[in-house]
Write a protein that holds these residues in place. Structure first.
Motif, short mmCIF file in Angstrom:
data_model
loop_
_atom_site.label_atom_id
_atom_site.label_comp_id
_atom_site.label_asym_id
_atom_site.label_seq_id
_atom_site.Cartn_x
_atom_site.Cartn_y
_atom_site.Cartn_z
N TYR A 23 36.56 98.69 95.94
CA TYR A 23 36.97 98.92 94.57
C TYR A 23 37.14 97.57 93.87
O TYR A 23 37.74 96.64 94.42
CB TYR A 23 38.29 99.70 94.51
N PHE A 24 36.57 97.48 92.68
CA PHE A 24 36.69 96.27 91.86
C PHE A 24 37.46 96.61 90.59
O PHE A 24 37.04 97.47 89.81
CB PHE A 24 35.31 95.74 91.47
N ASN A 25 38.58 95.96 90.40
CA ASN A 25 39.34 96.08 89.16
C ASN A 25 39.19 94.78 88.38
O ASN A 25 39.43 93.70 88.93
CB ASN A 25 40.83 96.32 89.43
N ALA A 26 38.80 94.87 87.14
CA ALA A 26 38.65 93.69 86.29
C ALA A 26 39.43 93.90 85.01
O ALA A 26 39.15 94.83 84.26
CB ALA A 26 37.18 93.42 85.98
N ALA A 27 40.41 93.05 84.78
CA ALA A 27 41.19 93.10 83.55
C ALA A 27 40.92 91.83 82.75
O ALA A 27 40.71 90.76 83.32
CB ALA A 27 42.68 93.21 83.87
N PHE A 107 40.69 86.40 82.78
CA PHE A 107 40.28 87.50 83.64
C PHE A 107 41.24 87.63 84.81
O PHE A 107 41.67 86.62 85.39
CB PHE A 107 38.88 87.27 84.22
N ASN A 108 41.55 88.84 85.17
CA ASN A 108 42.29 89.11 86.41
C ASN A 108 41.44 90.05 87.25
O ASN A 108 40.99 91.09 86.77
CB ASN A 108 43.65 89.75 86.11
N GLN A 109 41.17 89.66 88.50
CA GLN A 109 40.28 90.44 89.35
C GLN A 109 40.99 90.90 90.62
O GLN A 109 41.77 90.14 91.21
CB GLN A 109 39.04 89.62 89.74
#
Length: 358
Positions: A23-27, A107-109
């Motif tokens: 799972y990749f979360n990118a904010a 970016f927060n990953q």
């Protein structure tokens, strides 16, 4: 004469088939016209689900996901991700404060998941967190602790480790629940996720003095070895290896470049060897003048190949800025030595579970 050979038994042996759930979360913040939060679920490098802060709904990206999972599944995982979205906004603000930043694009990953070798039973679990392309934190399953890569992440490490239930929950997901969900997805989507497709192999050259490129494309799964041999021996001198990239039909491609003079390869036996995980045969293309495709004549390999998508995230999500942040961080993470560590069927697969308040 076509010098394209298929060997039944390769020198290197068959590549192991390792399956993965990631799972990749990118904010992001400070970027116009792109979602501030995106999550992408992937099995064996195939996108299976997608959520973003504009639609605020988790949706399937594979037909079998639509078939096997009911409304309760999509509602519950959507709710998880809406919460993760709110947490991610706070995390970016916290990171900006700790790095003494004001404004700008950030970016927060968050990347987490597991891998499983269906032949040996070996499993790995991993959870990595990054910010603006650098490593922040990685969970170590062996020590059951968080590794802080920079001083700014140390407070989060202490906060998360102070609650034993958080550590236990992290360990349980990475070592058990994630593996169970991976096996479930592989079973439901086996017609696509567990298929094998042999590669098409070509030798390409821009000019007579350019490196010779061995281009393998159209193969599945993504596990592949593309290497050169000289007179039957592995050859690594003056060889540059490209990355595995996605094709628009769900298969993959990879290129390996050999810098060698025409005199050298005409007087020696050079060949490119391609091996794909799950396929025992080696696919070999012998370097001869008749096999080389060039673009300094009528035969232009750049116009004859299928349309290729350089990044699967770009193609599927159409949010270039966020994706660049994710993949820059992934490359930096690999260079810095953060690797996966050794490692109940519910109505939720824990989408968004990786996002914690920092």
């Amino acid at each position: 004469m076509k010098m394209y050979l298929i060997l039944l038994f390769g020198i290197h042996g068959a590549l192991a088939v390792t399956h993965s759930l990631r799972y990749f979360n990118a904010a992001s913040s400070g970027i116009l016209n792109v979602p501030e939060f995106v999550e992408m679920g992937m099995v064996n490098d195939q996108v299976i689900s997608h959520y973003d802060s504009i639609t605020k709904i988790k949706v399937p990206k594979q037909s079998w996901m639509k078939e096997y999972f009911n409304k309760q599944y999509w509602d519950s995982t959507t709710e998880n991700l809406r919460y993760a979205e709110e947490v991610s906004k706070v995390n970016i603000q916290t990171a900006q404060m700790r790095f003494n930043q004001t404004g700008g694009m950030h970016f927060n990953q968050d990347m987490y998941g597991c891998v499983w070798d269906d032949e040996t039973g070996f499993t790995d679990g991993f959870h990595h967190i990054g910010y603006d392309g650098i490593d922040l934190l990685a969970f170590d399953l062996k020590t059951e602790t968080w590794i802080a890569a920079v001083p700014q992440a140390f407070n989060s490490k202490l906060k998360w480790e102070s609650n034993p239930s958080n550590i236990e929950r992290e360990k349980l997901y990475l070592t058990q629940e994630c593996i169970e969900w991976l096996k479930k997805y592989l079973d439901y989507g086996k017609t696509t996720l567990q298929r094998t497709v042999p590669p098409s192999v070509s030798l390409l050259q821009k000019t007579p003095s350019s490196p010779v490129t061995c281009h393998a494309t159209g193969f599945y799964p993504s596990g592949v070895m593309v290497f050169w041999q000289k007179d039957g021996q592995d050859h690594h001198e003056d060889v540059k290896y490209g990355e595995i990239l996605h094709n628009d039909d769900g298969t993959f491609q990879k290129r390996t470049h050999l810098t060698v003079t025409p005199e050298e390869w005409k007087n020696n036996n050079y060949q490119c060897v391609v091996q794909v995980a799950g396929i025992k045969e080696h696919f070999i293309k012998v370097l001869t003048e008749s096999e080389i495709q060039t673009n300094w004549g009528a035969n232009d390999p750049n116009t004859t190949g299928s349309a290729l998508i350089i990044g699967v995230v770009v193609a599927l999500l159409a949010i270039v800025a966020v994706v660049v942040g994710v993949f820059i961080w992934k490359k930096n993470k690999n260079k810095k030595g953060f690797h996966p560590t050794s490692t109940s069927d519910t109505d939720s697969d824990n989408s968004g579970k990786g996002v914690q308040k920092t």
